[in-house]
Design a protein around this motif. Structure first.
Motif, short mmCIF file in Angstrom:
data_model
loop_
_atom_site.label_atom_id
_atom_site.label_comp_id
_atom_site.label_asym_id
_atom_site.label_seq_id
_atom_site.Cartn_x
_atom_site.Cartn_y
_atom_site.Cartn_z
N HIS A 200 -3.99 -12.67 17.18
CA HIS A 200 -4.60 -11.39 16.82
C HIS A 200 -3.52 -10.45 16.30
N GLU A 201 -3.96 -9.32 15.77
CA GLU A 201 -3.03 -8.29 15.31
C GLU A 201 -3.80 -6.97 15.21
N LEU A 202 -3.23 -5.93 15.77
CA LEU A 202 -3.74 -4.58 15.57
C LEU A 202 -2.70 -3.84 14.75
N ILE A 203 -3.13 -3.27 13.64
CA ILE A 203 -2.25 -2.42 12.84
C ILE A 203 -2.67 -0.98 13.11
N VAL A 204 -1.69 -0.16 13.48
CA VAL A 204 -1.90 1.25 13.75
C VAL A 204 -1.17 2.03 12.67
N GLY A 205 -1.92 2.79 11.89
CA GLY A 205 -1.31 3.58 10.82
C GLY A 205 -1.51 5.06 11.06
N VAL A 206 -0.47 5.83 10.77
CA VAL A 206 -0.57 7.28 10.90
C VAL A 206 0.02 7.96 9.68
N ASP A 207 -0.55 9.08 9.34
CA ASP A 207 -0.03 9.93 8.29
C ASP A 207 0.09 11.34 8.88
N ALA B 267 5.30 -4.06 19.84
CA ALA B 267 5.06 -3.37 18.57
C ALA B 267 6.29 -3.44 17.68
N VAL B 268 6.01 -3.54 16.38
CA VAL B 268 7.05 -3.52 15.36
C VAL B 268 6.69 -2.40 14.38
N TYR B 269 7.59 -1.44 14.20
CA TYR B 269 7.33 -0.39 13.21
C TYR B 269 8.59 0.14 12.54
N LEU B 270 9.73 -0.29 12.96
CA LEU B 270 10.99 0.01 12.30
C LEU B 270 11.73 -1.30 12.07
N SER B 271 12.65 -1.31 11.13
CA SER B 271 13.42 -2.53 10.85
C SER B 271 14.08 -3.10 12.10
N ALA B 272 14.58 -2.22 12.95
CA ALA B 272 15.26 -2.65 14.17
C ALA B 272 14.33 -3.42 15.12
N ASP C 18 3.80 8.97 18.04
CA ASP C 18 4.65 10.12 17.72
C ASP C 18 5.83 9.69 16.85
N ASP C 19 6.44 8.55 17.17
CA ASP C 19 7.53 8.03 16.34
C ASP C 19 7.04 7.79 14.91
N LEU C 20 5.84 7.23 14.77
CA LEU C 20 5.29 6.98 13.43
C LEU C 20 5.04 8.28 12.68
N TYR D 289 9.70 4.85 0.54
CA TYR D 289 9.09 4.09 -0.55
C TYR D 289 7.89 4.79 -1.17
N GLY D 290 7.66 6.06 -0.84
CA GLY D 290 6.59 6.81 -1.49
C GLY D 290 5.44 7.16 -0.59
N PRO D 291 4.68 6.17 -0.07
CA PRO D 291 3.53 6.52 0.75
C PRO D 291 3.97 7.29 1.99
N SER D 292 3.16 8.25 2.39
CA SER D 292 3.55 9.05 3.55
C SER D 292 3.10 8.42 4.86
N GLY D 293 2.12 7.54 4.83
CA GLY D 293 1.65 6.91 6.06
C GLY D 293 2.52 5.73 6.45
N THR D 294 2.70 5.55 7.74
CA THR D 294 3.48 4.41 8.23
C THR D 294 2.65 3.63 9.24
N LEU D 295 2.99 2.36 9.38
CA LEU D 295 2.23 1.42 10.20
C LEU D 295 3.06 0.83 11.32
N ALA D 296 2.37 0.45 12.39
CA ALA D 296 2.94 -0.35 13.47
C ALA D 296 2.08 -1.60 13.60
N GLN D 297 2.72 -2.71 13.80
CA GLN D 297 2.05 -3.99 14.04
C GLN D 297 2.11 -4.21 15.55
#
Length: 148
Positions: A66-73, A9-14, A33-35, A42-50
């Motif tokens: 394939h790719e699953l995107i998981v978004g949480v707000d 999974a990728v969800y932070l720059s690191a 939970d991290d998300l 950048y404004g939107p409150s929801g964040t995504l994980a690839q």
């Protein structure tokens, strides 16, 4: 016996250089939970994980098929899933009272999502765990629609 990596999974720059390894359902919970507690500057409150299953065959050149995107707000208690493979691009079907054009961010990139695609976070969690448990198959515990 050592458990094998089920997904990355990728969800932070690191994570762009070193993706987070997912082994268990608890790892999925930690990612979500991290998300929830990550706020986009950048404004939107929801964040995504690839998320990519490491149990699926890769394409030529080593790319995932394939790719699953998981978004949480965390502010609304809702999230979204998108899934892409050789059969197309899909987004979850949410209730008509969810946002018409939700915007989430993946690392530093804003992404507009289809109308009314947000679902309760507990269902996002269940679907992400199903994706891991089934070796990267599109989760069946949610309803899907073509993304665009």
């Amino acid at each position: 016996m050592t458990e094998s990596v089920k997904a990355e999974a990728v969800y932070l720059s690191a994570h762009c250089d070193t993706p987070v390894e997912i082994f268990t359902p608890d790892d999925v919970d930690k990612m979500i939970d991290d998300l929830i507690f990550t706020k986009s500057p950048y404004g939107p409150s929801g964040t995504l994980a690839q998320v990519f299953s490491t149990e699926r065959e890769r394409l030529e050149g080593g790319h995932f098929d394939h790719e699953l995107i998981v978004g949480v707000d965390g502010d609304t208690g809702f999230g979204v899933l998108t899934f892409m493979d050789e059969h197309g691009n899909f987004a979850t079907v949410g209730s008509p009272d969810t946002r018409e054009e939700p915007i989430y961010t993946l690392v530093r990139h804003m992404r507009e999502l289809p109308e009314h695609c947000e679902i309760p976070l507990e269902i996002v969690r269940a679907a992400a765990k199903e994706f891991i448990a089934t070796g990267g198959q599109r989760p069946t515990c949610v309803e899907w629609k073509p993304e665009w």
